[in-house]
Design an enzyme around this catalytic site. Structure first.
Site, PDB file in Angstrom:
ATOM      1  N   ARG A  69       0.832  -1.215   0.000  1.00 38.70           N
ATOM      2  CA  ARG A  69       0.000   0.000   0.000  1.00 38.70           C
ATOM      3  C   ARG A  69       0.864   1.262   0.000  1.00 38.70           C
ATOM      4  O   ARG A  69       0.555   2.249  -0.664  1.00 38.70           O
ATOM      5  CB  ARG A  69      -0.940  -0.021   1.216  1.00 38.70           C
ATOM      6  CG  ARG A  69      -2.012  -1.099   1.070  1.00 38.70           C
ATOM      7  CD  ARG A  69      -2.897  -1.171   2.291  1.00 38.70           C
ATOM      8  NE  ARG A  69      -3.545   0.086   2.590  1.00 38.70           N
ATOM      9  CZ  ARG A  69      -4.053   0.400   3.787  1.00 38.70           C
ATOM     10  NH1 ARG A  69      -3.984  -0.458   4.784  1.00 38.70           N
ATOM     11  NH2 ARG A  69      -4.632   1.557   3.989  1.00 38.70           N
ATOM     12  N   HIS A 124      -6.263   7.764  11.920  1.00 39.58           N
ATOM     13  CA  HIS A 124      -5.888   6.348  12.053  1.00 39.58           C
ATOM     14  C   HIS A 124      -4.396   6.087  11.881  1.00 39.58           C
ATOM     15  O   HIS A 124      -3.995   4.935  11.714  1.00 39.58           O
ATOM     16  CB  HIS A 124      -6.681   5.497  11.040  1.00 39.58           C
ATOM     17  CG  HIS A 124      -8.123   5.331  11.403  1.00 39.58           C
ATOM     18  ND1 HIS A 124      -9.128   5.169  10.465  1.00 39.58           N
ATOM     19  CD2 HIS A 124      -8.743   5.312  12.610  1.00 39.58           C
ATOM     20  CE1 HIS A 124     -10.293   5.046  11.086  1.00 39.58           C
ATOM     21  NE2 HIS A 124     -10.083   5.134  12.389  1.00 39.58           N
ATOM     22  N   CYS A 135       7.505  -1.218  22.982  1.00 38.45           N
ATOM     23  CA  CYS A 135       7.704  -0.012  23.807  1.00 38.45           C
ATOM     24  C   CYS A 135       7.209   1.258  23.117  1.00 38.45           C
ATOM     25  O   CYS A 135       7.312   2.345  23.677  1.00 38.45           O
ATOM     26  CB  CYS A 135       9.171   0.127  24.214  1.00 38.45           C
ATOM     27  SG  CYS A 135      10.263   0.634  22.861  1.00 38.45           S
ATOM     28  N   GLY A 196     -16.349  11.152   1.200  1.00 35.58           N
ATOM     29  CA  GLY A 196     -15.881   9.818   0.843  1.00 35.58           C
ATOM     30  C   GLY A 196     -15.635   8.859   1.988  1.00 35.58           C
ATOM     31  O   GLY A 196     -14.604   8.190   2.017  1.00 35.58           O
ATOM     32  N   ASN A 222     -20.577  12.101  -1.504  1.00 33.54           N
ATOM     33  CA  ASN A 222     -20.384  10.657  -1.668  1.00 33.54           C
ATOM     34  C   ASN A 222     -21.267  10.199  -2.828  1.00 33.54           C
ATOM     35  O   ASN A 222     -22.405  10.627  -2.915  1.00 33.54           O
ATOM     36  CB  ASN A 222     -20.802   9.937  -0.369  1.00 33.54           C
ATOM     37  CG  ASN A 222     -20.263   8.519  -0.280  1.00 33.54           C
ATOM     38  OD1 ASN A 222     -20.451   7.731  -1.195  1.00 33.54           O
ATOM     39  ND2 ASN A 222     -19.604   8.215   0.821  1.00 33.54           N
TER      40      ASN A 222
HETATM   41  P1  OAD Z   1     -14.804   2.769   3.097  1.00 33.17           P
HETATM   42  O1  OAD Z   1     -14.189   1.889   2.061  1.00 33.17           O
HETATM   43  O2  OAD Z   1     -15.560   2.122   4.202  1.00 33.17           O
HETATM   44  O3  OAD Z   1     -15.789   3.789   2.394  1.00 33.17           O
HETATM   45  C1  OAD Z   1     -15.398   4.520   1.260  1.00 33.17           C
HETATM   46  C2  OAD Z   1     -16.517   5.469   0.924  1.00 33.17           C
HETATM   47  O4  OAD Z   1     -16.066   6.273  -0.178  1.00 33.17           O
HETATM   48  C3  OAD Z   1     -17.823   4.802   0.482  1.00 33.17           C
HETATM   49  O5  OAD Z   1     -18.894   5.403   1.178  1.00 33.17           O
HETATM   50  C4  OAD Z   1     -17.885   5.095  -1.016  1.00 33.17           C
HETATM   51  O6  OAD Z   1     -19.230   5.256  -1.476  1.00 33.17           O
HETATM   52  C5  OAD Z   1     -17.131   6.401  -1.095  1.00 33.17           C
HETATM   53  N1  OAD Z   1     -16.505   6.678  -2.403  1.00 33.17           N
HETATM   54  C6  OAD Z   1     -16.038   5.815  -3.319  1.00 33.17           C
HETATM   55  N2  OAD Z   1     -15.502   6.478  -4.368  1.00 33.17           N
HETATM   56  C7  OAD Z   1     -15.632   7.802  -4.100  1.00 33.17           C
HETATM   57  C8  OAD Z   1     -15.270   9.012  -4.778  1.00 33.17           C
HETATM   58  N3  OAD Z   1     -14.648   8.983  -5.965  1.00 33.17           N
HETATM   59  N4  OAD Z   1     -15.563  10.199  -4.192  1.00 33.17           N
HETATM   60  C9  OAD Z   1     -16.193  10.235  -2.992  1.00 33.17           C
HETATM   61  N5  OAD Z   1     -16.549   9.136  -2.310  1.00 33.17           N
HETATM   62  C10 OAD Z   1     -16.281   7.931  -2.840  1.00 33.17           C
HETATM   63  O7  OAD Z   1     -13.637   3.710   3.648  1.00 33.17           O
HETATM   64  P2  OAD Z   1     -13.606   4.584   4.994  1.00 33.17           P
HETATM   65  O8  OAD Z   1     -14.960   5.092   5.329  1.00 33.17           O
HETATM   66  O9  OAD Z   1     -12.517   5.565   4.849  1.00 33.17           O
HETATM   67  O10 OAD Z   1      -9.293   2.015   8.964  1.00 33.17           O
HETATM   68  O11 OAD Z   1     -13.196   3.477   6.034  1.00 33.17           O
HETATM   69  C11 OAD Z   1     -12.954   3.818   7.382  1.00 33.17           C
HETATM   70  C12 OAD Z   1     -11.825   3.001   7.942  1.00 33.17           C
HETATM   71  O12 OAD Z   1     -12.055   1.611   7.684  1.00 33.17           O
HETATM   72  C13 OAD Z   1     -10.481   3.255   7.302  1.00 33.17           C
HETATM   73  O13 OAD Z   1      -9.826   4.388   7.824  1.00 33.17           O
HETATM   74  C14 OAD Z   1      -9.719   2.002   7.600  1.00 33.17           C
HETATM   75  C15 OAD Z   1     -10.799   0.954   7.386  1.00 33.17           C
HETATM   76  O14 OAD Z   1     -10.701  -0.168   8.171  1.00 33.17           O
HETATM   77  C16 OAD Z   1      -7.967   1.862   9.241  1.00 33.17           C
HETATM   78  O15 OAD Z   1      -7.114   1.752   8.392  1.00 33.17           O
HETATM   79  C17 OAD Z   1      -7.630   1.858  10.677  1.00 33.17           C
END
Ligand code: OAD
Length: 258
Positions: A69, A124, A135, A196, A222
């Site tokens: 990544r 995060h 540690c 997003g 979104n």
């Molecule tokens: P998700 O994958 O859960 O959600 C992504 C969101 O982005 C969805 O609601 C999509 O509809 C939207 N989306 C997709 N393409 C888009 C675009 N071009 N413009 C705008 N929106 C778009 O990702 P997160 O909500 O970020 O945690 O997930 C939250 C956490 O879950 C992350 O931070 C990660 C994961 O586990 C850690 O890494 C600790």
């Protein structure tokens, strides 16, 4: 009033604006989201790759996933939405950014916009930081981590144990200062622009709810119909690059001094 007019009106009249982003803001930079079709959690197990138990079981596998990544993010560029957020935060006082993303695209966009001291909270953690698994001492991240065997993984210079990505995994608490700063920002914001995110992961998902609870407004960008039905939430259905530059360009100057 159209939704976009309502969003502009709230932004224009706000003293404090909080921009809260998730994986969707980086999707148009080519970084996969987590929960969309073909997203990261479709091909990988969160329990194996994003938990301390998974790390202790197979640190090579976990590091290899984060390395993949990290290299992918290095090849990506901030998109029009990151750039618009950066310019907005630089030009308009009282703007802060909290991102759930562990990429560095908001930070790179801020630097490119000439903002030396942007308020960006990486809720995060970051793909570009590591700390000791035991540690917690931070370490300098090598350009490339050799994940082929346990012997080549980075170790702590203080206690000799494995270093781990400085990312909050499932079952772990958010860093204290990050949680406190985020609490302050969300309790003071007049408007929260949510870009997003599926709002499925807590405590991050409390942030816009806290803004509402303190009498603020929420604007959500979104392409999917997500979130919470609430009179103080306006939903703009489209991608980050479609909406963010326009919404922010038109409200670059606040009506009320912060
Ligand atoms: P998700 O994958 O859960 O959600 C992504 C969101 O982005 C969805 O609601 C999509 O509809 C939207 N989306 C997709 N393409 C888009 C675009 N071009 N413009 C705008 N929106 C778009 O990702 P997160 O909500 O970020 O945690 O997930 C939250 C956490 O879950 C992350 O931070 C990660 C994961 O586990 C850690 O890494 C600790």
């Amino acid at each position: 009033m159209t939704d976009i007019d309502q969003a502009s009106d709230w932004l224009y009249n706000a003293k404090k604006v909080l921009i809260f982003t998730g994986a969707g803001v980086s999707a148009e930079s080519g970084i996969p989201t987590f929960r969309d079709q073909g997203g990261l959690w479709a091909g990988f197990s969160a329990a194996d790759l994003a938990s301390l138990t998974g790390f202790d079981k197979d640190p090579c596998q976990v590091w290899a996933w984060y390395e993949m990544r990290r290299q992918r993010v290095r090849q990506a560029e901030p998109n029009a939405a990151h750039r618009a957020v950066a310019t907005y935060a630089k030009e308009r006082p009282g703007v802060s950014v909290i991102t759930q993303n562990v990429d560095d695209l908001h930070q790179r966009a801020a630097v490119a916009a000439g903002d030396d001291d942007p308020t960006i909270i990486s809720y995060h953690g970051s793909l570009f930081r590591m700390r000791c698994r035991r540690c917690s001492l931070p370490g300098d991240m090598p350009h490339v981590i050799d994940t082929t065997s346990r012997d080549t993984l980075p170790t702590c210079r203080q206690c000799g144990k494995f270093m781990r990505p400085d990312i909050t995994w499932f079952g772990e608490a958010i860093h204290r200062k990050v949680a406190d700063d985020s609490d302050q920002l969300s309790s003071r914001a007049d408007v929260c622009l949510v870009i997003g995110t599926s709002l499925e992961v807590y405590p991050a998902a409390f942030i816009p709810k806290q803004v509402l609870a303190h009498g603020g407004h929420v604007i959500e960008i979104n392409p999917e119909p997500e979130t919470f039905a609430h009179p103080e939430v306006v939903q703009l259905r489209g991608t980050a690059c479609e909406f963010v530059p326009d919404v922010l360009r038109d409200t670059r100057y606040a009506r009320v001094a912060p």
